[in-house]
Design an enzyme around this catalytic site. Structure first.
Site, mmCIF file in Angstrom:
data_model
loop_
_atom_site.group_PDB
_atom_site.id
_atom_site.type_symbol
_atom_site.label_atom_id
_atom_site.label_comp_id
_atom_site.label_asym_id
_atom_site.label_seq_id
_atom_site.Cartn_x
_atom_site.Cartn_y
_atom_site.Cartn_z
ATOM 1 N N HIS A 152 5.660 -16.042 24.895
ATOM 2 C CA HIS A 152 6.261 -15.594 26.206
ATOM 3 C C HIS A 152 7.591 -14.691 25.822
ATOM 4 O O HIS A 152 8.390 -15.166 25.045
ATOM 5 C CB HIS A 152 6.618 -16.851 27.124
ATOM 6 N N LEU A 153 7.580 -13.516 26.550
ATOM 7 C CA LEU A 153 8.776 -12.558 26.641
ATOM 8 C C LEU A 153 9.817 -13.306 27.568
ATOM 9 O O LEU A 153 9.364 -13.214 28.902
ATOM 10 C CB LEU A 153 8.405 -11.404 26.900
ATOM 11 N N HIS A 154 11.021 -13.602 27.184
ATOM 12 C CA HIS A 154 11.944 -13.847 28.207
ATOM 13 C C HIS A 154 12.766 -12.542 28.854
ATOM 14 O O HIS A 154 12.925 -11.564 27.873
ATOM 15 C CB HIS A 154 13.202 -14.614 27.740
ATOM 16 N N GLY B 2 14.003 -21.524 18.344
ATOM 17 C CA GLY B 2 14.229 -22.219 19.378
ATOM 18 C C GLY B 2 12.924 -22.052 20.393
ATOM 19 O O GLY B 2 13.164 -22.212 21.652
ATOM 20 N N GLN B 3 11.604 -22.057 19.873
ATOM 21 C CA GLN B 3 10.581 -21.913 20.897
ATOM 22 C C GLN B 3 10.263 -23.462 20.991
ATOM 23 O O GLN B 3 10.192 -24.436 20.169
ATOM 24 C CB GLN B 3 9.386 -21.435 19.707
ATOM 25 N N ASN C 66 11.354 -16.212 20.968
ATOM 26 C CA ASN C 66 11.511 -17.193 20.153
ATOM 27 C C ASN C 66 10.230 -17.525 19.425
ATOM 28 O O ASN C 66 9.369 -17.758 19.999
ATOM 29 C CB ASN C 66 12.098 -18.292 20.862
ATOM 30 N N ASP D 30 11.447 -18.768 35.162
ATOM 31 C CA ASP D 30 11.662 -19.825 34.358
ATOM 32 C C ASP D 30 12.055 -20.958 35.116
ATOM 33 O O ASP D 30 12.859 -20.864 36.264
ATOM 34 C CB ASP D 30 12.690 -19.394 33.338
ATOM 35 N N ILE D 31 11.617 -22.201 34.895
ATOM 36 C CA ILE D 31 11.960 -23.190 35.743
ATOM 37 C C ILE D 31 13.603 -23.906 35.427
ATOM 38 O O ILE D 31 14.000 -24.442 36.151
ATOM 39 C CB ILE D 31 11.050 -24.575 35.234
HETATM 40 P P1 5GP Z 1 11.301 -21.029 24.503
HETATM 41 O O1 5GP Z 1 12.150 -22.008 24.325
HETATM 42 O O2 5GP Z 1 9.988 -21.768 24.233
HETATM 43 O O3 5GP Z 1 11.251 -19.911 24.116
HETATM 44 O O4 5GP Z 1 10.982 -20.736 26.230
HETATM 45 C C1 5GP Z 1 10.518 -21.728 26.976
HETATM 46 C C2 5GP Z 1 10.971 -21.551 28.698
HETATM 47 O O5 5GP Z 1 9.912 -22.298 29.291
HETATM 48 C C3 5GP Z 1 12.439 -22.430 28.732
HETATM 49 O O6 5GP Z 1 12.974 -21.480 28.962
HETATM 50 C C4 5GP Z 1 11.877 -23.123 29.780
HETATM 51 O O7 5GP Z 1 12.720 -23.428 30.718
HETATM 52 C C5 5GP Z 1 10.709 -22.754 30.561
HETATM 53 N N1 5GP Z 1 9.741 -23.810 30.978
HETATM 54 C C6 5GP Z 1 9.398 -25.002 30.271
HETATM 55 N N2 5GP Z 1 8.321 -25.763 31.205
HETATM 56 C C7 5GP Z 1 8.137 -24.947 32.282
HETATM 57 C C8 5GP Z 1 7.461 -24.977 33.442
HETATM 58 O O8 5GP Z 1 6.690 -26.121 33.661
HETATM 59 N N3 5GP Z 1 7.546 -24.186 34.124
HETATM 60 C C9 5GP Z 1 8.155 -22.802 34.232
HETATM 61 N N4 5GP Z 1 8.141 -21.962 35.136
HETATM 62 N N5 5GP Z 1 9.073 -22.726 33.134
HETATM 63 C C10 5GP Z 1 9.103 -23.494 32.204
#
Ligand code: 5GP
Ligand code: ZN
Length: 114
Positions: A100-102, A93-94, A87, A30-31
């Protein structure tokens, strides 16, 4: 899918720190990590949200969790424990609309989540 951030990562049009890849899945860092270990496990095929899952995706979702388990072992957080999170949509919180699975670990997790 055009204009999907994670499809661009799958197609290597955008850089990412890939830690696992096969024909169906990819896992990368994750970034903006929320824990010492924070990986995202995604299907290569575009599925926008959990609401778009169909019975044909059953194996794919199972493989995502088995990959989380394997990565937790490889990165030595399996015994101490870790969290997996999907999410869904705005109140869930998506932020990125490609499922994607964190996988989070390496610190004590709080419950309930905020
Ligand atoms: P969500 O909130 O949709 O469940 O999670 C999205 C996740 O994607 C966040 O934790 C965010 O930090 C990560 N993310 C967003 N943009 C990028 C990116 O360009 N590269 C990577 N590696 N992660 C990203
Ligand atoms: Zn996508």
């Amino acid at each position: 899918m055009d204009d999907c951030l994670f499809c661009k990562i799958v197609n290597k049009e955008l850089p990412s720190n890939i830690i696992f890849e096969n024909d169906r899945l990819m896992a990368f860092k994750d970034i903006d990590p929320q824990a010492p270990i924070h990986f995202l496990i995604i299907p290569k095929m575009h599925i926008s949200t959990l609401n778009d899952l169909e019975s044909g995706h059953q194996e794919l979702i199972g493989e995502m969790f088995l990959t989380a388990k394997q990565l937790a072992k490889e990165y030595k957080i399996a015994k101490a424990g870790y969290r997996t999170v999907f999410n869904c949509n705005q109140e869930g919180g998506q932020a990125v609309y490609h499922i994607h699975l964190h996988l989070l670990g390496g610190r004590q997790m709080c419950w309930p989540p905020g």
